[in-house]
Design a protein around this motif. Structure first.
Motif, PDB file in Angstrom:
ATOM      1  N   SER B  45       0.844  -1.208   0.000  1.00 12.95           N
ATOM      2  CA  SER B  45       0.000   0.000   0.000  1.00 12.95           C
ATOM      3  C   SER B  45       0.877   1.256   0.000  1.00 12.95           C
ATOM      4  CB  SER B  45      -0.926  -0.010   1.208  1.00 12.95           C
ATOM      5  OG  SER B  45      -0.177  -0.081   2.406  1.00 12.95           O
ATOM      6  N   SER B  74      -6.905   0.640   8.343  1.00 13.31           N
ATOM      7  CA  SER B  74      -7.041   1.776   9.263  1.00 13.31           C
ATOM      8  C   SER B  74      -8.508   2.030   9.625  1.00 13.31           C
ATOM      9  CB  SER B  74      -6.435   3.039   8.656  1.00 13.31           C
ATOM     10  OG  SER B  74      -7.091   3.371   7.467  1.00 13.31           O
ATOM     11  N   GLN B  75      -9.426   1.472   8.823  1.00 11.45           N
ATOM     12  CA  GLN B  75     -10.850   1.676   9.100  1.00 11.45           C
ATOM     13  C   GLN B  75     -11.664   0.666   8.290  1.00 11.45           C
ATOM     14  OE1 GLN B  75     -12.257   5.493   7.738  1.00 11.45           O
ATOM     15  NE2 GLN B  75     -14.132   5.420   8.929  1.00 11.45           N
ATOM     16  N   VAL B  86     -10.509   0.735   4.465  1.00 14.67           N
ATOM     17  CA  VAL B  86      -9.594   1.847   4.214  1.00 14.67           C
ATOM     18  C   VAL B  86      -8.204   1.460   4.700  1.00 14.67           C
ATOM     19  CG1 VAL B  86      -9.117   4.289   4.633  1.00 14.67           C
ATOM     20  CG2 VAL B  86     -11.486   3.497   4.504  1.00 14.67           C
ATOM     21  N   ASP B  88      -4.461   3.140   5.144  1.00 10.61           N
ATOM     22  CA  ASP B  88      -4.081   4.538   5.299  1.00 10.61           C
ATOM     23  C   ASP B  88      -2.590   4.796   5.200  1.00 10.61           C
ATOM     24  OD1 ASP B  88      -3.563   7.114   6.573  1.00 10.61           O
ATOM     25  OD2 ASP B  88      -5.703   7.084   6.983  1.00 10.61           O
ATOM     26  N   ASP B  89      -1.815   4.102   6.016  1.00  9.64           N
ATOM     27  CA  ASP B  89      -0.366   4.299   6.059  1.00  9.64           C
ATOM     28  C   ASP B  89       0.045   5.697   6.499  1.00  9.64           C
ATOM     29  OD1 ASP B  89       0.367   1.757   5.420  1.00  9.64           O
ATOM     30  OD2 ASP B  89       0.468   2.110   3.275  1.00  9.64           O
ATOM     31  N   GLU B  90      -0.861   6.421   7.114  1.00  9.93           N
ATOM     32  CA  GLU B  90      -0.572   7.763   7.639  1.00  9.93           C
ATOM     33  C   GLU B  90       0.027   8.682   6.575  1.00  9.93           C
ATOM     34  OE1 GLU B  90       1.787   7.018  11.056  1.00  9.93           O
ATOM     35  OE2 GLU B  90       0.115   6.199  12.190  1.00  9.93           O
ATOM     36  N   ASN B  94      -5.388   8.166   1.254  1.00  6.45           N
ATOM     37  CA  ASN B  94      -5.703   6.831   1.738  1.00  6.45           C
ATOM     38  C   ASN B  94      -6.209   5.988   0.563  1.00  6.45           C
ATOM     39  OD1 ASN B  94      -8.489   7.251   1.388  1.00  6.45           O
ATOM     40  ND2 ASN B  94      -8.729   8.065   3.449  1.00  6.45           N
ATOM     41  N   SER B  96      -9.216   3.511  -0.456  1.00  3.35           N
ATOM     42  CA  SER B  96     -10.565   3.114  -0.044  1.00  3.35           C
ATOM     43  C   SER B  96     -11.041   2.000  -0.986  1.00  3.35           C
ATOM     44  CB  SER B  96     -11.487   4.340  -0.137  1.00  3.35           C
ATOM     45  OG  SER B  96     -12.803   3.952   0.117  1.00  3.35           O
ATOM     46  N   GLU B 137     -10.885  15.456   5.420  1.00  4.40           N
ATOM     47  CA  GLU B 137     -10.889  14.333   4.485  1.00  4.40           C
ATOM     48  C   GLU B 137      -9.608  14.386   3.648  1.00  4.40           C
ATOM     49  OE1 GLU B 137     -13.427  12.191   4.454  1.00  4.40           O
ATOM     50  OE2 GLU B 137     -13.167  11.079   2.604  1.00  4.40           O
ATOM     51  N   LYS B 138      -8.921  13.242   3.561  1.00  4.92           N
ATOM     52  CA  LYS B 138      -7.714  13.169   2.740  1.00  4.92           C
ATOM     53  C   LYS B 138      -8.098  12.931   1.283  1.00  4.92           C
ATOM     54  CE  LYS B 138      -4.706  10.984   6.136  1.00  4.92           C
ATOM     55  NZ  LYS B 138      -3.947   9.768   6.399  1.00  4.92           N
ATOM     56  N   SER B 140      -8.031  10.474  -1.910  1.00  2.39           N
ATOM     57  CA  SER B 140      -8.343   9.054  -1.823  1.00  2.39           C
ATOM     58  C   SER B 140      -8.113   8.332  -3.146  1.00  2.39           C
ATOM     59  CB  SER B 140      -9.811   8.904  -1.399  1.00  2.39           C
ATOM     60  OG  SER B 140     -10.101   7.568  -1.123  1.00  2.39           O
TER      61      SER B 140
END
Lengths: 179, 150
Positions: B45, B74-75, B86, B88-90, B94, B96, B137-138, B140
């Motif tokens: 990812s 992450s979610q 989701v 994420d990897d910070e 992200n 989805s 919101e990032k 995506s």
């Protein structure tokens, strides 16, 4: 004195903006339905990003390729011949609930709303105004709307009017959570 | 009617029936199941997200391709029949992934922090912009019809 007034106004507006409650989802649903005497066509998209603020600002971002059809050939024609999704990968709505004062975000219930703003489909942006509802349930809000989109308004060519209606019914159902 | 004419009529009818069958099959053909497809790209990812951060225009190579990704959950967002996972990897973006409805029971059981490998169809990339950022919101990267590989 004028500068002082402007500074106070700026700080007050900043505080107001920071106090705004925001809601979002990236798994909202939009479906569309076309009906002609020859056939009915339906497609669903469950990857819709929708954003709402307590001031009534609404933004919706739709990836065209997320629409799923029952039949593979219909999906291919939709993406390649009608929506040209490689060229126009997204549809967006950027607008506002015009009667947000009627919506009590801290009181459960279903509120009738009017949403007005810019709808962009197939690279064409139009001012639209549609009716819908906002359902408040705790910290979740569900936005629902049903409206018609005319394909010629958005320069979408339709050579097969016997199979595909020039007027498509769009159904929005997005459950947003408090940010 | 000569025997030759009869053969010709039978041949033409056979071709006509075969063509009608082919058209019917193509018209009613269902979308392919990602579970049956080999991945076009297999990557982590982190590497997938980095490829978007480095060259958002060059990622057209992923269009309509099957991507197999390994990363940390992450979610999970459970839906009526479809769960979205989701990863994420910070990062600033992200990933989805809308899971296939057939895989919903497995997807619902994923937990935050689980290491997972998922095969899915690439859909689109929504870049991070000020509007999304103002809602926390990032940007995506969207995939659909996901299947858990392991």
């Amino acid at each position: 004195m004028k500068n002082l007034f402007l500074a106070v106004a700026f700080i007050v507006s900043l505080g107001y903006a920071q106090n705004e409650t925001k809601y979002k989802t990236s798994t909202g649903s939009i479906s569309f339905f076309s009906s002609t005497t020859l056939e009915d066509i339906k497609a669903n998209n469950n990857q819709v990003t929708a954003l709402l603020s307590s001031s009534g600002a609404v933004a919706v971002i739709v990836s065209i390729k997320s629409f799923e059809f029952d039949k593979s050939l219909m999906q291919t024609h939709f993406n390649e011949n009608y929506m040209e999704s490689d060229k126009f990968p997204k549809s967006t709505f950027d607008g506002k609930i015009t009667n947000m004062a009627d919506v009590k975000l801290n009181t459960n219930g279903t509120y009738s709303v009017t949403v007005a703003g810019k709808l962009t489909i197939h690279g064409v942006t139009k001012e639209v105004s549609e009716k819908g509802t906002v359902e408040v349930s705790g910290t979740n809000i569900t936005i629902k709307a049903k409206f018609k989109v005319k394909l010629p308004d958005y320069n979408i060519k339709n050579d097969k009017t016997n199979n595909i209606s020039n007027e498509i019914e769009v159904t929005v159902n997005c459950k947003l959570a408090k940010v | 009617m000569s025997r030759r004419t009869t053969y010709l009529i039978v041949l033409l009818l056979s071709i006509g029936v075969a063509a009608a069958c082919l058209v019917y099959y193509k018209y009613n053909e269902k979308n392919p199941d990602v579970a049956d497809l080999k991945p076009d790209f297999t990557l982590s990812s982190t590497d997938f997200i980095t490829s978007f951060e480095k060259d958002s225009a060059g990622v057209k190579k992923y269009n309509d391709k099957v991507i197999q990704l390994t990363g940390k959950v992450s979610q999970t967002i459970p839906g009526d029949s479809i769960t979205t996972v989701v990863i994420d990897d910070e990062k600033t973006l992200n990933i989805s992934i809308e899971m296939a409805s057939k895989n919903n029971d497995l997807a619902k059981n994923l937990k935050v922090g689980d290491n997972v490998t998922i095969k899915a169809l690439y859909v689109d990339y929504i870049a991070a912009d000020p509007l999304l950022a103002s809602f926390g919101e990032k940007g995506s990267i969207k995939l659909k019809k996901g299947y858990i590989v392991k």
